[in-house]
Design a protein around this motif. Structure first.
Motif, PDB file in Angstrom:
ATOM      1  N   UNK A 243      18.422  12.815  -3.390  1.00 32.35           N
ATOM      2  CA  UNK A 243      17.863  13.763  -4.350  1.00 32.35           C
ATOM      3  C   UNK A 243      18.239  13.390  -5.776  1.00 32.35           C
ATOM      4  N   UNK A 244      19.501  13.025  -5.974  1.00 30.56           N
ATOM      5  CA  UNK A 244      19.970  12.654  -7.311  1.00 30.56           C
ATOM      6  C   UNK A 244      19.304  11.363  -7.794  1.00 30.56           C
ATOM      7  N   UNK A 245      19.155  10.396  -6.895  1.00 34.14           N
ATOM      8  CA  UNK A 245      18.488   9.138  -7.246  1.00 34.14           C
ATOM      9  C   UNK A 245      17.033   9.383  -7.616  1.00 34.14           C
ATOM     10  N   UNK A 246      16.350  10.232  -6.855  1.00 31.47           N
ATOM     11  CA  UNK A 246      14.938  10.512  -7.113  1.00 31.47           C
ATOM     12  C   UNK A 246      14.735  11.105  -8.501  1.00 31.47           C
ATOM     13  N   UNK A 247      15.506  12.124  -8.839  1.00 27.93           N
ATOM     14  CA  UNK A 247      15.334  12.762 -10.141  1.00 27.93           C
ATOM     15  C   UNK A 247      15.694  11.809 -11.278  1.00 27.93           C
ATOM     16  N   UNK A 248      16.759  11.057 -11.114  1.00 23.45           N
ATOM     17  CA  UNK A 248      17.163  10.116 -12.161  1.00 23.45           C
ATOM     18  C   UNK A 248      16.055   9.108 -12.444  1.00 23.45           C
ATOM     19  N   UNK A 250      12.782   9.227 -11.472  1.00 22.77           N
ATOM     20  CA  UNK A 250      11.520   9.867 -11.868  1.00 22.77           C
ATOM     21  C   UNK A 250      11.524  10.138 -13.373  1.00 22.77           C
ATOM     22  N   UNK A 251      12.682  10.587 -13.891  1.00 18.51           N
ATOM     23  CA  UNK A 251      12.771  10.869 -15.327  1.00 18.51           C
ATOM     24  C   UNK A 251      12.812   9.573 -16.137  1.00 18.51           C
ATOM     25  N   UNK A 252      13.519   8.558 -15.637  1.00 16.74           N
ATOM     26  CA  UNK A 252      13.598   7.282 -16.348  1.00 16.74           C
ATOM     27  C   UNK A 252      12.231   6.601 -16.420  1.00 16.74           C
ATOM     28  N   UNK A 253      11.489   6.662 -15.320  1.00 19.27           N
ATOM     29  CA  UNK A 253      10.196   5.981 -15.242  1.00 19.27           C
ATOM     30  C   UNK A 253       9.038   6.866 -15.697  1.00 19.27           C
ATOM     31  N   UNK A 254       9.354   8.106 -16.047  1.00 15.63           N
ATOM     32  CA  UNK A 254       8.340   9.066 -16.508  1.00 15.63           C
ATOM     33  C   UNK A 254       7.176   9.160 -15.503  1.00 15.63           C
TER      34      UNK A 254
END
Length: 411
Positions: A243-248, A250-254
């Motif tokens: 979950x933490x990897x996904x959000x990180x 997703x936000x980095x790659x917009x």
């Protein structure tokens, strides 16, 4: 003569109770009922292992302070023997054997995760040791014919299928295009099966079906595909680290996607760790503090949240809440059986029908809880503060689902 006869009967009753503490029955030391638990205190599941242990310990403390467990007219306290299974299935099975064969434990609490529960269940079943588990949701656990396994939580296949139904509803009842990425463990694969069932039921199409890497530290390849094909919903399940990897990333790659549905948002403290970056994530949960279930030990979810936070310094994720509920189930079964005989307590567990602060609990023939639905919450942020807000089922919804998720360019 009558007094002598009465004294003899009393002596026989006491003797019978003493013998009931022998090796064929529950391990009882003086006024203490000893339970065993192999829990992930190290390894990749250590975060949730800590939540599990804290949930167990809070319930033990509460039950013991409120009169304990009453059997045979006497009050007993709970005590738990813990071992670290190191997030390893083989180790978990070895520790279950040790708890039973060396430590003499006759009643078990479950580990964290479906995979480790799967490793322990054959051991407890072979030895006819009742196990109340709170963190093994894989539906395959409940199709093996186990008679000594009882799970207080809803099966894994139910976690995210409702998210697909919501996406279809928001799409005017028309099928949706689904992208999904799952860890290769028993729990996440059962979550995947639930999504596949929902897709088939709604006529929706799986356009990305990826595996998360073993270390759960990079899903950039999947997210690049999501950016290219633009699905209606992205589904992710990889425990707390996933979950933490996904959000990180997703936000980095917009990465823009109308709906993002995940597991383990609360266990990973997603809103606290990533703040506004996690906003709008839709999260499956076994429990939320705003639900209106009640019991005499913890009151309602709000009270449990307050007590847990005071004891451990952080808000309880559902893994902690369901772990506490497991102890309430054991107490109830011991008292209804009015015995330490493992078979009698097993039979009492099978007939469980009760409400706890965590939810209603009633076991089906396979040992699964048939009385409690899943809930979905969405991370919502206001004035710099982000929190988890229940959006489904409608009966408990505190707010309306925000859909579609605004694109990053407008956030």
């Amino acid at each position: 003569m009558k007094n002598l006869y009465r004294s003899i009967l009393t002596f026989i009753s006491v003797l019978a109770l003493v013998f009931s503490f022998g090796t064929a029955n529950a391990k009882v030391e003086g006024d203490t009922i000893v339970l065993g638990a192999a829990v992930s205190l190290t390894g990749k599941y250590s975060t949730n292992g800590e939540h599990t242990k804290n949930g167990y310990n809070l319930a033990v403390e509460r039950i013991n302070s409120m009169g304990g467990v009453k059997v045979g007219g006497k009050s007993y306290k709970f005590k738990i023997i813990y071992y670290d299974d190191e997030s390893n299935s083989k180790r978990a099975a070895q520790l279950a054997e040790r708890l039973i064969k060396q430590d003499g434990v006759k009643y078990m609490l479950g580990p964290y995760s479906s995979g480790l529960t799967k490793a322990i269940a054959p051991v407890t079943e072979e030895n006819k040791i009742p196990m109340v588990e709170a963190n093994g949701a894989s539906r395959s656990l409940f199709t093996k014919g186990y008679k000594y396994l009882f799970a207080v939580l809803s099966p894994a296949n139910q976690y995210l299928e409702v998210a697909i139904d919501l996406a279809v509803e928001k799409n005017g009842g028309k099928p949706v295009r689904i992208a999904q990425a799952f860890e290769q463990d028993a729990f996440s694969q059962d979550v995947r099966l639930g999504v596949l069932d929902a897709a088939k039921r709604t006529g929706s199409k799986i356009i990305i079906d990826d595996k998360l890497p073993k270390e759960l530290n990079d899903m950039a390849a999947t997210l690049a595909k999501v950016k290219a094909v633009k699905p209606d919903v992205l589904v992710v399940s990889g425990h707390s680290k996933g979950a933490l990897t996904a959000i990180r990333q997703i936000s980095e790659m917009k990465v823009d996607v109308p709906m993002l549905a995940m597991t383990h948002c609360d266990a990973s403290k997603l809103a606290k760790q990533h703040g506004a970056k996690s906003e709008y994530a839709l999260c499956a949960s076994q429990w939320h503090k705003t639900l209106t279930y009640k019991d005499k030990f913890f009151g309602d979810g709000i009270k449990y949240d307050k007590d847990f936070t005071k004891a451990y310094g952080y808000a309880p994720p559902y893994q902690a809440a369901e772990s506490s509920a497991a102890l309430l189930v054991f107490k109830d079964a011991f008292e209804r059986a009015n015995s330490f005989d493992t078979k009698k307590v097993r039979d009492a567990l099978a007939k469980t029908e009760m409400q706890t602060f965590y939810g209603n609990i009633k076991f089906g023939s396979g040992g699964q809880n048939t009385a409690k639905p899943m809930v979905l919450f969405q991370v919502m942020c206001k004035s710099g503060k982000c929190e988890n807000v229940v959006v489904a089922p409608t009966k408990w919804a505190a707010a309306e689902l925000i859909h579609p998720i605004p694109p990053w360019s407008k956030r």
